[in-house]
Write an enzyme that holds these catalytic residues in place. Structure first.
Site, short mmCIF file in Angstrom:
data_model
loop_
_atom_site.label_atom_id
_atom_site.label_comp_id
_atom_site.label_asym_id
_atom_site.label_seq_id
_atom_site.Cartn_x
_atom_site.Cartn_y
_atom_site.Cartn_z
N GLU A 58 0.83 -1.21 0.00
CA GLU A 58 0.00 0.00 0.00
C GLU A 58 0.87 1.26 0.00
O GLU A 58 2.09 1.21 0.09
CB GLU A 58 -0.94 -0.06 1.22
N HIS A 59 0.20 2.41 -0.05
CA HIS A 59 0.85 3.71 -0.28
C HIS A 59 1.99 4.03 0.70
O HIS A 59 1.99 3.64 1.86
CB HIS A 59 -0.21 4.81 -0.15
N ASP A 60 2.96 4.76 0.19
CA ASP A 60 4.03 5.38 1.00
C ASP A 60 4.93 4.37 1.71
O ASP A 60 5.51 4.72 2.74
CB ASP A 60 3.44 6.37 2.02
#
Ligand code: UDP
Length: 222
Positions: A142-144
């Site tokens: 998932e993000h980041d």
């Protein structure tokens, strides 16, 4: 002329390699390169064919005429991957990233050389991943997130947002990693192992093995 064409290889002809070969085959065909330019390499000494592709020893692979050589190292053990990455680089063999056609990679994702991205993997946005990453079937990032070199995800890893995974960490099948926060990621330390199905809610120190829900250090038998 065949000898002026590039040569492609999947290094490792066991479980991992046989799962990556069909993706490699699709990638070679997409470049209009004949399938006899795609081989398995394995140091086991076995020869012949595996699932329709020639199986060569490493020296044989180096001796085959080729304009250039590309290899994806499809061996789950990250220390072996690193050893073979050094060996192949020293011989001028180029690292090759193989990605399943149905993998989803979203915005601003940087993946280092030599990755193997299996079917049904999703990598969302604003993510940095190092060299020779393995993302096995149905895993997501998932993000980041920030992922180091030679990191391995078994099938079905759920890596939520704002997580930092350091070099050589191994995340077992179906493990779930709790989301971190911006500026305060959940950290899986260098060389740590997360057991199959673990639910990781806090940082895992370098080299530690954690198991269970919530994940706790694995106690060695006394
Ligand atoms: N292997 C190799 N060179 C090495 C170490 C391993 O060619 O230096 C090969 C080994 O012969 C075997 C494969 O890599 O065929 C590893 O298979 P294994 O079943 O242990 O793991 P997986 O395929 O799941 O990564």
């Amino acid at each position: 002329m065949t000898q002026t064409q590039p040569l492609f290889a999947v290094y490792g002809a066991s479980g991992c390699g046989r799962g990556i070969m069909p993706l490699a085959r699709a990638s070679v065909l997409a470049r209009d390169i004949p399938l006899d330019r795609l081989v398995f390499i394995d140091d086991s000494g076995a020869a012949g064919t595996v699932n329709g592709q020639a199986l060569l020893g490493y020296e044989q692979f180096l001796r085959m005429p080729a304009s250039d050589r590309h290899v994806v190292i499809a061996i789950a053990n990250s220390r072996v991957r690193e050893k073979l990455a050094l060996r192949t680089a020293a011989d001028g063999v180029l690292p090759w990233t193989v990605t399943a056609q149905n993998a989803v990679v979203m915005d601003d994702v940087v993946i280092g050389e030599g990755a193997a991205i299996s079917p049904f993997v999703t990598i969302t946005s604003n993510i940095r991943i190092g060299r020779h990453f393995h993302a096995n079937l149905y895993s997501y990032v998932e993000h980041d997130c920030e992922i180091g070199d030679f990191v391995t995800f078994a099938p079905g890893v759920k890596c939520n947002g704002n997580i930092r995974i350091e070099d050589h960490a191994y995340i077992g099948a179906g493990a779930m990693l709790r989301q971190g926060q911006p500026g305060k990621p959940l950290v899986i330390g260098r060389g740590a192992t997360v057991g199959m199905g673990a639910v990781v809610t806090r940082d895992v120190p370098a080299g530690m093995t954690v198991v269970g829900n919530p994940a706790r250090p694995l106690k060695k038998p006394t």
